[in-house]
Design a protein around this motif. Structure first.
Motif, mmCIF file in Angstrom:
data_model
loop_
_atom_site.group_PDB
_atom_site.id
_atom_site.type_symbol
_atom_site.label_atom_id
_atom_site.label_comp_id
_atom_site.label_asym_id
_atom_site.label_seq_id
_atom_site.Cartn_x
_atom_site.Cartn_y
_atom_site.Cartn_z
ATOM 1 N N LEU A 233 0.822 -1.212 0.000
ATOM 2 C CA LEU A 233 0.000 0.000 0.000
ATOM 3 C C LEU A 233 0.857 1.263 0.000
ATOM 4 N N LEU A 234 1.962 1.260 0.753
ATOM 5 C CA LEU A 234 2.837 2.430 0.773
ATOM 6 C C LEU A 234 3.453 2.683 -0.598
ATOM 7 N N ILE A 235 3.897 1.620 -1.248
ATOM 8 C CA ILE A 235 4.464 1.783 -2.595
ATOM 9 C C ILE A 235 3.409 2.349 -3.544
ATOM 10 N N LEU A 236 2.183 1.826 -3.462
ATOM 11 C CA LEU A 236 1.108 2.303 -4.322
ATOM 12 C C LEU A 236 0.767 3.760 -4.035
ATOM 13 N N GLN A 237 0.657 4.118 -2.747
ATOM 14 C CA GLN A 237 0.285 5.480 -2.390
ATOM 15 C C GLN A 237 1.370 6.491 -2.775
ATOM 16 N N TYR A 238 2.628 6.150 -2.542
ATOM 17 C CA TYR A 238 3.711 7.059 -2.931
ATOM 18 C C TYR A 238 3.809 7.176 -4.456
ATOM 19 N N SER A 239 3.492 6.113 -5.170
ATOM 20 C CA SER A 239 3.504 6.183 -6.638
ATOM 21 C C SER A 239 2.413 7.117 -7.133
ATOM 22 N N ILE A 240 1.211 6.998 -6.540
ATOM 23 C CA ILE A 240 0.113 7.898 -6.938
ATOM 24 C C ILE A 240 0.446 9.343 -6.563
ATOM 25 N N ALA A 241 1.010 9.558 -5.372
ATOM 26 C CA ALA A 241 1.397 10.908 -4.968
ATOM 27 C C ALA A 241 2.451 11.499 -5.899
ATOM 28 N N GLY A 242 3.393 10.669 -6.350
ATOM 29 C CA GLY A 242 4.412 11.162 -7.280
ATOM 30 C C GLY A 242 3.817 11.554 -8.614
ATOM 31 N N VAL A 243 2.846 10.751 -9.084
ATOM 32 C CA VAL A 243 2.212 11.072 -10.366
ATOM 33 C C VAL A 243 1.404 12.364 -10.250
#
Length: 246
Positions: A233-243
């Motif tokens: 979930l952290l990887i997914l959330q940080y990826s969305i935040a980066g985008v």
């Protein structure tokens, strides 16, 4: 040799010498868990009931404090964003709601798909599902009703935070900044120091009730699954935040 010359010749204290540091919260929690399990094997029932009494009062206090934490932290944070809080808050709330729904669905399907099969290998856990042994009762119970429920606290925080941002209410903002300071000090001075004792009481009670083996065997499996899911979930959330940031 004079007294003054003796003092002047004495070596100055080493300011770089390592100072005694208090163990971190995680270390104290682990110590509390270990002590609770170890002492639970030979402590009498009256001692376990004392621990149950402390845990009951402390849990009531935590329930009372949660709405204040939400109001004390969320309201000033929204007000600090400024006059553009409305658009930013809407986008953030929609994204947070979508992530909450996705996390809930992921947790449900992961639990439904993995835990029945994993726990079937632990007969002690399966036996515990039908075990209706009475729990240790506290000596006293002190109900501490919360000021409002969590959803009311969230809605109130959004309304007050946005209202202060648009009206530039310095007096009200100062009051909530003071509330933030009070709640923060309460957490640092009361909740965090007492939390290891609360964890100690939980594991002591489980050991006295002869449930520790059954609980810990399932606890280890659940912790592994939670850790893996948290990383995903952290990887997914940080990826969305980066985008979104780019």
């Amino acid at each position: 040799m004079s007294a003054n010359s003796t003092l002047s010749a004495a070596p100055a204290p080493d300011s770089t010498a390592p100072k005694h540091r208090r163990p971190g919260l995680l270390v104290r929690i682990i110590i509390g868990m270990a002590l609770g399990i170890g002492l639970g094997f030979f402590m009498p029932e009256w001692f376990a009931r004392l621990a149950a009494t402390f845990n009951e009062i402390f849990s009531q206090f935590l329930g009372f404090l949660i709405p204040l934490i939400i109001i004390g932290f969320v309201t000033p944070a929204i007000a600090d964003i400024g006059s553009k809080a409305g658009k930013m808050l809407l986008a953030t709330a929609l994204l947070a709601y979508a992530m909450t729904v996705m996390s809930g669905l992921l947790s449900y399907f992961t639990s439904a798909g993995l835990f029945p099969g994993l726990l079937s290998y632990l007969p002690a856990v399966n036996d515990d599902l039908t075990d209706e042994a009475a729990s240790l009762a506290p000596y006293i119970s002190v109900p501490i009703p919360e000021l409002c429920n969590v959803m009311t606290a969230l809605v109130l925080s959004f309304m007050l935070g946005l209202g202060m941002a648009y009206t530039n209410s310095c007096a009200l903002k100062k009051g909530f900044d003071d509330l933030l300071e009070i709640v923060s000090k309460t957490i640092n001075k009361v909740v965090i120091p007492l939390l290891p004792f609360y964890i100690f009481g939980i594991f002591l009670i489980m050991t006295v009730e002869n449930k520790i083996g059954k609980v810990m065997s399932a606890f280890a499996l659940v912790i592994v699954v939670i850790f893996v899911m948290s990383v995903v979930l952290l990887i997914l959330q940080y990826s969305i935040a980066g985008v979104v940031a780019n």
